[in-house]
Write an enzyme that holds these catalytic residues in place. Sequence first.
Site, mmCIF file in Angstrom:
data_model
loop_
_atom_site.group_PDB
_atom_site.id
_atom_site.type_symbol
_atom_site.label_atom_id
_atom_site.label_comp_id
_atom_site.label_asym_id
_atom_site.label_seq_id
_atom_site.Cartn_x
_atom_site.Cartn_y
_atom_site.Cartn_z
ATOM 1 N N GLY A 183 0.815 -1.258 0.086
ATOM 2 C CA GLY A 183 -0.038 -0.006 -0.021
ATOM 3 C C GLY A 183 0.819 1.304 0.012
ATOM 4 O O GLY A 183 0.418 2.091 0.758
ATOM 5 N N PHE A 214 -2.351 3.006 15.723
ATOM 6 C CA PHE A 214 -0.981 3.138 15.783
ATOM 7 C C PHE A 214 -0.686 4.457 16.448
ATOM 8 O O PHE A 214 0.686 4.699 16.647
ATOM 9 C CB PHE A 214 -0.319 3.086 14.425
ATOM 10 C CG PHE A 214 0.050 1.945 13.654
ATOM 11 C CD1 PHE A 214 0.695 0.603 14.723
ATOM 12 C CD2 PHE A 214 -0.460 1.342 12.706
ATOM 13 C CE1 PHE A 214 1.078 -0.376 14.230
ATOM 14 C CE2 PHE A 214 -0.192 0.295 11.817
ATOM 15 C CZ PHE A 214 0.532 -0.621 12.803
ATOM 16 N N HIS A 219 -14.335 14.286 15.303
ATOM 17 C CA HIS A 219 -13.496 13.901 14.120
ATOM 18 C C HIS A 219 -14.310 14.909 13.055
ATOM 19 O O HIS A 219 -15.270 15.360 13.159
ATOM 20 C CB HIS A 219 -14.018 12.420 13.944
ATOM 21 C CG HIS A 219 -13.314 11.573 14.585
ATOM 22 N ND1 HIS A 219 -13.600 11.137 16.077
ATOM 23 C CD2 HIS A 219 -12.002 10.882 14.379
ATOM 24 C CE1 HIS A 219 -12.691 10.320 16.386
ATOM 25 N NE2 HIS A 219 -11.694 10.149 15.635
ATOM 26 N N LYS A 232 -16.472 11.102 8.487
ATOM 27 C CA LYS A 232 -16.412 9.810 9.264
ATOM 28 C C LYS A 232 -17.705 9.107 9.168
ATOM 29 O O LYS A 232 -18.809 10.090 9.435
ATOM 30 C CB LYS A 232 -15.871 10.110 10.761
ATOM 31 C CG LYS A 232 -15.466 8.913 11.347
ATOM 32 C CD LYS A 232 -14.696 8.997 12.770
ATOM 33 C CE LYS A 232 -14.937 7.875 13.728
ATOM 34 N NZ LYS A 232 -14.254 6.749 12.867
#
Length: 267
Positions: free
Chosen positions: A11, A129, A156, A160
Amino acid sequence: MGEQINIVLAGPRGRMGKEALHLIHNTKEFSLVGAVDRKHDGQLISDINGLPNMDTPIYTNLENCLQAHQADVLVDLTTPEIGKRHTEIALQYGVRPVVGTTGFSAEDLARVTELAASKKLGTIIAPNFAVGAVLMMKFSQMAAKYFPDIEIIELHHDQKLDAPSGTAIKTAQLISAEREAKQQGHPDEHEAVAGARGANIDGMHIHSVRLPGLIAHQQVLFGGNGQTLTIRHDSYNRESFMTGVKISIETVMKLDHLVYGLENIIA
Ligand code: NAP
């Protein structure tokens, strides 16, 4: 200096993938030996506009890539379906997967757990992460012992699709493991407008804000006698995930089994 780690990245043109390319390029102990893309078979990373000047060959098939190059780690930042498939292929080839895609079901995880254990190969699957977000969850879990009245506000961007965010749900679950379920607020409280008090997980209320201009943010509010405590994390771009990717690449080399979630790596 640690041992050199040979990496295959799946990717590389994606938003996460591009950041990972820069991370690998700028880390002395990391070498990119191959990349797996949906197109550009036979080209080099440096041939693609906007990607760093790396003479790494691109493949459209992970197996072809792993047959041609000796790799230690596969970093997969593609899509949930491809991430699952690549994880199993990597393990079959003796390569340790570090996977950032979401969507692994309990059955998928059980299968990967078994495969990683039978091959004695470290595997890390981390839906988030961002080290700061993981610390926010851990600190919140710690604070909940002393401040059992909690509201979670996650904020957000307005593209989303799901609400509340996975991180908000995970935060509530981690807190629930630490405190007794508690219905918060006045027992006779009622909503004059439906939804005013947000979602409710074990008595904790979760509020989802969606606005253009925001990226990924969360604050956990704790209330006590005469005091409040706020723990807040802000992610401003995908670079925020790369510390977690780096830690995962280094850690997966020392593991011989699957670890799911960065919170189980960061002490
Ligand atoms: P993105 O910009 O859409 O990138 C995905 C990349 O994967 C694209 O370049 C896509 O190519 C490529 N791809 C699709 N199928 C492929 C295949 N068969 N082989 C090789 N490459 C393939 O998405 P993103 O925002 O970078 O996110 C990537 C993944 O990470 C998503 O699953 C996302 O949910 C996840 N994510 C994880 C974290 C975390 O902290 N763990 C954070 C953010 C995002 P095309 O453009 O040609 O389709």
